[in-house]
Enzyme design. Structure first.
Site, PDB file in Angstrom:
ATOM      1  N   LYS A 107       4.813  -3.825  -6.014  1.00  0.00           N
ATOM      2  CA  LYS A 107       6.244  -3.607  -6.169  1.00  0.00           C
ATOM      3  C   LYS A 107       7.019  -3.820  -4.879  1.00  0.00           C
ATOM      4  O   LYS A 107       8.146  -4.277  -4.887  1.00  0.00           O
ATOM      5  CB  LYS A 107       6.469  -2.184  -6.698  1.00  0.00           C
ATOM      6  CG  LYS A 107       7.907  -1.861  -7.059  1.00  0.00           C
ATOM      7  CD  LYS A 107       8.377  -2.685  -8.250  1.00  0.00           C
ATOM      8  CE  LYS A 107       9.832  -2.494  -8.568  1.00  0.00           C
ATOM      9  NZ  LYS A 107      10.358  -3.645  -9.324  1.00  0.00           N
ATOM     10  N   ARG A 119       2.924   0.334  -5.434  1.00  0.00           N
ATOM     11  CA  ARG A 119       2.880  -0.360  -4.149  1.00  0.00           C
ATOM     12  C   ARG A 119       1.578  -1.131  -3.937  1.00  0.00           C
ATOM     13  O   ARG A 119       1.435  -1.862  -2.967  1.00  0.00           O
ATOM     14  CB  ARG A 119       3.048   0.645  -3.006  1.00  0.00           C
ATOM     15  CG  ARG A 119       4.368   1.367  -3.010  1.00  0.00           C
ATOM     16  CD  ARG A 119       4.424   2.343  -1.871  1.00  0.00           C
ATOM     17  NE  ARG A 119       4.412   1.664  -0.592  1.00  0.00           N
ATOM     18  CZ  ARG A 119       5.487   1.248   0.050  1.00  0.00           C
ATOM     19  NH1 ARG A 119       6.663   1.457  -0.465  1.00  0.00           N
ATOM     20  NH2 ARG A 119       5.401   0.632   1.200  1.00  0.00           N
ATOM     21  N   CYS A 164       0.826  -1.199   0.000  1.00  0.00           N
ATOM     22  CA  CYS A 164       0.000   0.000   0.000  1.00  0.00           C
ATOM     23  C   CYS A 164       0.864   1.255   0.000  1.00  0.00           C
ATOM     24  O   CYS A 164       2.006   1.232   0.438  1.00  0.00           O
ATOM     25  CB  CYS A 164      -0.952   0.089   1.197  1.00  0.00           C
ATOM     26  SG  CYS A 164      -1.931  -1.370   1.462  1.00  0.00           S
ATOM     27  N   ASN A 223      -0.847   1.521   6.269  1.00  0.00           N
ATOM     28  CA  ASN A 223      -0.068   0.569   5.479  1.00  0.00           C
ATOM     29  C   ASN A 223       0.533  -0.418   6.471  1.00  0.00           C
ATOM     30  O   ASN A 223       1.130  -0.004   7.450  1.00  0.00           O
ATOM     31  CB  ASN A 223       1.013   1.371   4.727  1.00  0.00           C
ATOM     32  CG  ASN A 223       1.979   0.493   3.989  1.00  0.00           C
ATOM     33  OD1 ASN A 223       1.745  -0.698   3.807  1.00  0.00           O
ATOM     34  ND2 ASN A 223       3.074   1.083   3.552  1.00  0.00           N
ATOM     35  N   GLY A 224       0.355  -1.722   6.235  1.00  0.00           N
ATOM     36  CA  GLY A 224       0.899  -2.721   7.165  1.00  0.00           C
ATOM     37  C   GLY A 224      -0.187  -3.686   7.590  1.00  0.00           C
ATOM     38  O   GLY A 224      -1.215  -3.818   6.913  1.00  0.00           O
ATOM     39  N   HIS A 247      14.763 -36.547 -13.747  1.00  0.00           N
ATOM     40  CA  HIS A 247      14.326 -37.118 -12.466  1.00  0.00           C
ATOM     41  C   HIS A 247      12.847 -36.842 -12.197  1.00  0.00           C
ATOM     42  O   HIS A 247      12.411 -36.892 -11.050  1.00  0.00           O
ATOM     43  CB  HIS A 247      15.208 -36.577 -11.338  1.00  0.00           C
ATOM     44  CG  HIS A 247      16.644 -36.976 -11.504  1.00  0.00           C
ATOM     45  ND1 HIS A 247      17.082 -38.261 -11.330  1.00  0.00           N
ATOM     46  CD2 HIS A 247      17.733 -36.265 -11.892  1.00  0.00           C
ATOM     47  CE1 HIS A 247      18.379 -38.325 -11.575  1.00  0.00           C
ATOM     48  NE2 HIS A 247      18.800 -37.124 -11.928  1.00  0.00           N
ATOM     49  N   LYS A 287       9.932 -14.224 -14.443  1.00  0.00           N
ATOM     50  CA  LYS A 287       9.540 -13.064 -15.263  1.00  0.00           C
ATOM     51  C   LYS A 287       8.348 -13.411 -16.128  1.00  0.00           C
ATOM     52  O   LYS A 287       7.377 -12.674 -16.193  1.00  0.00           O
ATOM     53  CB  LYS A 287      10.673 -12.638 -16.185  1.00  0.00           C
ATOM     54  CG  LYS A 287      11.765 -11.715 -15.774  1.00  0.00           C
ATOM     55  CD  LYS A 287      11.477 -10.453 -15.068  1.00  0.00           C
ATOM     56  CE  LYS A 287      10.969 -10.636 -13.663  1.00  0.00           C
ATOM     57  NZ  LYS A 287      11.841 -10.389 -12.585  1.00  0.00           N
ATOM     58  N   GLU A 333      14.862 -17.237 -12.753  1.00  0.00           N
ATOM     59  CA  GLU A 333      14.480 -15.847 -12.933  1.00  0.00           C
ATOM     60  C   GLU A 333      13.718 -15.663 -14.251  1.00  0.00           C
ATOM     61  O   GLU A 333      12.722 -14.939 -14.299  1.00  0.00           O
ATOM     62  CB  GLU A 333      15.733 -14.962 -12.875  1.00  0.00           C
ATOM     63  CG  GLU A 333      15.528 -13.484 -13.154  1.00  0.00           C
ATOM     64  CD  GLU A 333      14.523 -12.807 -12.242  1.00  0.00           C
ATOM     65  OE1 GLU A 333      14.120 -13.384 -11.213  1.00  0.00           O
ATOM     66  OE2 GLU A 333      14.113 -11.677 -12.577  1.00  0.00           O
ATOM     67  N   TRP A 359      -3.241  -2.468  -1.544  1.00  0.00           N
ATOM     68  CA  TRP A 359      -2.987  -3.844  -1.989  1.00  0.00           C
ATOM     69  C   TRP A 359      -3.559  -4.709  -0.881  1.00  0.00           C
ATOM     70  O   TRP A 359      -3.038  -4.746   0.226  1.00  0.00           O
ATOM     71  CB  TRP A 359      -1.495  -4.071  -2.153  1.00  0.00           C
ATOM     72  CG  TRP A 359      -1.157  -5.392  -2.759  1.00  0.00           C
ATOM     73  CD1 TRP A 359      -1.177  -5.717  -4.074  1.00  0.00           C
ATOM     74  CD2 TRP A 359      -0.710  -6.567  -2.066  1.00  0.00           C
ATOM     75  NE1 TRP A 359      -0.784  -7.020  -4.237  1.00  0.00           N
ATOM     76  CE2 TRP A 359      -0.490  -7.567  -3.029  1.00  0.00           C
ATOM     77  CE3 TRP A 359      -0.476  -6.874  -0.726  1.00  0.00           C
ATOM     78  CZ2 TRP A 359      -0.052  -8.842  -2.706  1.00  0.00           C
ATOM     79  CZ3 TRP A 359      -0.042  -8.146  -0.402  1.00  0.00           C
ATOM     80  CH2 TRP A 359       0.169  -9.114  -1.394  1.00  0.00           C
ATOM     81  N   GLU A 368       5.071 -13.976 -14.069  1.00  0.00           N
ATOM     82  CA  GLU A 368       4.562 -12.743 -13.449  1.00  0.00           C
ATOM     83  C   GLU A 368       3.739 -11.893 -14.403  1.00  0.00           C
ATOM     84  O   GLU A 368       2.731 -11.339 -14.023  1.00  0.00           O
ATOM     85  CB  GLU A 368       5.744 -11.859 -13.021  1.00  0.00           C
ATOM     86  CG  GLU A 368       6.394 -12.204 -11.735  1.00  0.00           C
ATOM     87  CD  GLU A 368       7.481 -11.191 -11.402  1.00  0.00           C
ATOM     88  OE1 GLU A 368       8.499 -11.151 -12.116  1.00  0.00           O
ATOM     89  OE2 GLU A 368       7.305 -10.434 -10.444  1.00  0.00           O
TER      90      GLU A 368
HETATM   91  C1  F6R Z   1       9.875 -10.151  -9.244  1.00  0.00           C
HETATM   92  C2  F6R Z   1      10.104  -9.298  -8.098  1.00  0.00           C
HETATM   93  C3  F6R Z   1       9.945  -9.891  -6.748  1.00  0.00           C
HETATM   94  C4  F6R Z   1      10.921  -9.242  -5.774  1.00  0.00           C
HETATM   95  C5  F6R Z   1      10.638  -9.718  -4.345  1.00  0.00           C
HETATM   96  C6  F6R Z   1      11.645  -9.154  -3.378  1.00  0.00           C
HETATM   97  O1  F6R Z   1      10.036  -9.486 -10.459  1.00  0.00           O
HETATM   98  O2  F6R Z   1      10.386  -8.139  -8.238  1.00  0.00           O
HETATM   99  O3  F6R Z   1      10.090 -11.273  -6.766  1.00  0.00           O
HETATM  100  O4  F6R Z   1      12.222  -9.561  -6.152  1.00  0.00           O
HETATM  101  O5  F6R Z   1       9.354  -9.337  -3.981  1.00  0.00           O
HETATM  102  O6  F6R Z   1      11.617  -7.773  -3.410  1.00  0.00           O
HETATM  103  P1  F6R Z   1      12.845  -6.894  -2.990  1.00  0.00           P
HETATM  104  O7  F6R Z   1      13.943  -7.136  -3.957  1.00  0.00           O
HETATM  105  O8  F6R Z   1      12.335  -5.487  -3.050  1.00  0.00           O
HETATM  106  O9  F6R Z   1      13.238  -7.304  -1.603  1.00  0.00           O
END
Ligand code: F6R
Length: 604
Positions: free
Chosen positions: A599, A27, A2, A99-100, A503, A484, A480, A75, A487
């Site tokens: 984010k 956020r 949030c 927020n929290g 396996h 990507k 990764e 969020w 997501e």
């Molecule tokens: C994926 C992504 C998330 C963050 C994860 C940790 O694209 O961005 O998987 O990597 O939420 O976030 P940070 O790096 O901000 O601790």
């Protein structure tokens, strides 16, 4: 999660709130709301979905002249994303944004309901405003009531509260979730979860610490520390660079950020990578003395960069390195010893699980170092040493340039540590530095590459799943790449060590299973080749990424021949990012704000 904003001043309050919320939308964006008190007149608006909906809803509303105002972009954690659950939450005459997570809200809610209070929402937040009004009636003092309210709540919060009963004041408190106060020369006061919301409006900023609270009026902000002692507010200058947060002609922030990678790695190396030495001024002499092991904790993409670096720590720096997902680490009762350097990796610096893991390690007496992209973030402030990745603001929810800079910085730190430990020669270090300096070139996106991936992407919009496979450092890259893709495209994708396919997962192989094979020439080429051949023999569709033409590939993206695995790593990383983005765009998804994600993940 949030985002919250607050404002005290004479300007058009609605505009200030909405502009601030726009910057914080990354956020959380499943609903948003604002509340304004203008003398004794109180107005609020809420809308489900993206901020656009709230902007439309408030089109005819004007809020000029002196007043106080708060806003929120949500969020959802407790309660569905509905208008009733959107913030601000109203009591009888007060509003709160939060927020929290209030961990003891059930118990408080029960108590309030028993005293005759009606709840409108399913949120944990609503208890705050009712508690406040209850204590106001008992104590007949707004600030004492606010203080008592925060004494009663457990958990993580950044809170702004306004009340008709004191229409020139914002009450605020912070614990575990980020909150800052901005100031300018017009005596205006701003609040926000992150400084992007107030860049261009305020020129000085104070980042609240956990447990701090207080109240703000037009020309007076009163702050208390966690023990209730009055505290002086020492502000810092606020950054002015907002331009870098704009799209600059790209279709999506993610696309712009992929293209930026080549430049931001240069910034990451600036002043740190010298001709025959790696220097980190941030690390004081003696800090690494007595360190004989590395433990890294992170989440998501940051975890993948950590995992890639663990191969380098052991292979180059000859130091034991364990990597753990922060949310797992927290509850496993880990055994920690003081010869271990505890490293956290985080783009945002606010990830709740990573922050909590760091606090645990500190309690156990470990030295801590973070690799982070946001200065003054909670994780940076909590760590003994912070190495900033200098990637600039990353707006796309799917992390790209943060991952590139994290991985590069980890490689640099491995070399730094290896030379401090005396386990590499001067010649080896100079050779590695030569390769480090090749990374900007490896990260360049050419028109030819991008249009090839764009064309190819149309063949990968269906099927029953993707396997990204690789070995060694290309295994975390496979993880990764798969993350990507899932997501932003919402297609099922998994990253797997290539040698593990036989396996179990190979049972899935058929022509509708898409295998993205990372086949570097500098590392275990023959091994991965035979793993891919096994899949091809079961009719899996193979997209091979390699400098070496591979005759069994259905599709092939040719990379350059390189002489260092990390250079191949970065080139392949860009390809997987572009592939995910092009597939997602073809599927019509909002690449920058994929569904269900936010984010900055400030809840556990
Ligand atoms: C994926 C992504 C998330 C963050 C994860 C940790 O694209 O961005 O998987 O990597 O939420 O976030 P940070 O790096 O901000 O601790």
């Amino acid at each position: 999660m949030c985002g919250i904003v607050g404002y005290i001043g004479e300007d058009e309050k609605k505009e200030i709130l909405l502009e601030g919320l726009k910057e914080l939308e990354y956020r959380g964006y499943d609903s948003a709301g604002i509340a304004v008190i203008d003398k004794e007149h109180l107005e609020s608006f809420k809308a489900v979905g993206k901020l656009e909906n709230l902007i439309r809803k408030t089109q005819d509303f004007k809020a000029p002249g002196f007043g106080v105002a708060i806003g929120h972009t949500r969020w959802a954690t407790h309660g569905k994303p509905t208008e009733l659950n959107a913030h601000p939450h109203l009591g009888k005459y007060s509003y709160v944004v939060h927020n929290g997570i209030i961990e003891n809200y059930q118990e408080l809610k029960k108590e309030l309901i028993n005293s005759g209070i009606n709840f409108l929402s399913q949120t944990d937040t609503e208890v705050i405003v009712h508690l406040f009004e209850k204590y106001k009636e008992e104590l007949n003092d707004n600030f004492e009531a606010f203080k008592k309210t925060i004494e009663r709540i457990d958990g993580a919060y950044a809170i702004l509260l306004i009340t008709k009963d004191e229409p020139d004041t914002i009450f605020f408190a912070k614990n575990g979730s980020p909150l800052l106060i901005g100031f300018n020369d017009k005596n205006e006061v701003f609040f926000a979860s992150s400084d992007t919301a107030i860049i261009g409006k305020a020129n000085r900023v104070y980042y609240l610490e956990d447990g701090e609270f207080g109240y703000a009026k037009k020309d007076k902000v009163v702050l208390f520390d966690k023990d209730g002692n009055l505290k002086e507010i020492n502000t810092k200058p606020l950054a002015t660079d907002k331009l870098s947060a704009q799209k600059e002609g790209f279709r999506f922030f993610m696309e712009k950020e992929i293209y930026e990678q080549s430049n931001v790695v240069v910034d990451t190396m600036l002043g740190r990578v010298l001709d025959s030495e790696i220097v980190f001024d941030e690390i004081k002499e003696g800090f690494l003395d007595g360190i004989d092991a590395i433990k890294i904790c992170a989440c998501g993409t940051s975890y993948h960069s950590a995992l890639a670096s663990s191969y380098l720590f052991e292979r180059i720096a000859k130091i034991r390195c364990d990597v753990e997902i922060a949310s797992e680490f927290r509850y496993k009762e880990p055994l920690l010893s003081k010869d271990t350097l505890f490293i956290t990796i985080s783009q945002s610096g606010e990830t709740a699980d990573t922050l909590e893991a760091l606090k645990m390690a500190k309690r156990a007496g470990l030295k801590s170092l973070t690799i982070c992209n946001v200065d003054n973030s909670s994780i940076v402030r909590e760590s003994d040493v912070a190495l900033l990745t200098r990637a600039g603001i990353e707006k796309g929810v799917a992390s790209t340039k943060a991952f590139a800079t994290q991985t590069l910085l980890l490689w640099m730190f491995v070399l730094y540590l290896a030379s401090k430990r005396g386990v590499i020669s001067k010649e080896f270090l100079e050779e590695e530095i030569r390769h480090l300096r090749e990374t900007p070139k490896a990260l360049k996106v050419t028109d030819k590459l991008h249009s090839k991936i764009h064309r190819l992407s149309k063949r990968y919009l269906h099927g029953h799943g993707f396997f990204f496979i690789g070995r060694d450092i290309f295994y975390p890259l496979a993880l990764e790449g798969a993350l990507k893709l899932k997501e932003i495209s919402y297609l099922h994708a998994e990253g797997y060590p290539a040698g593990e396919m036989k396996h179990g997962p190979i049972a899935l192989a058929d022509s509708e299973l898409f295998t993205i094979a990372l086949m570097p020439k500098t590392l275990l080429y023959e091994k991965i080749k035979s793993n891919v051949e096994e899949l091809s023999a079961r009719d899996a569709t193979i997209l091979a990424i390699s400098p070496e033409p591979f005759e069994l590939a259905d599709d092939f993206i040719q990379t350059k021949y390189a002489t260092h695995p990390m250079i191949e790593f970065f080139e392949m990383m860009v390809i997987t990012q572009l592939l995910a983005m092009e597939v997602a765009i073809r599927l019509g998804n909002d690449v920058d704000m994929p569904r269900n994600l936010a984010k900055s993940v400030t809840v556990e």
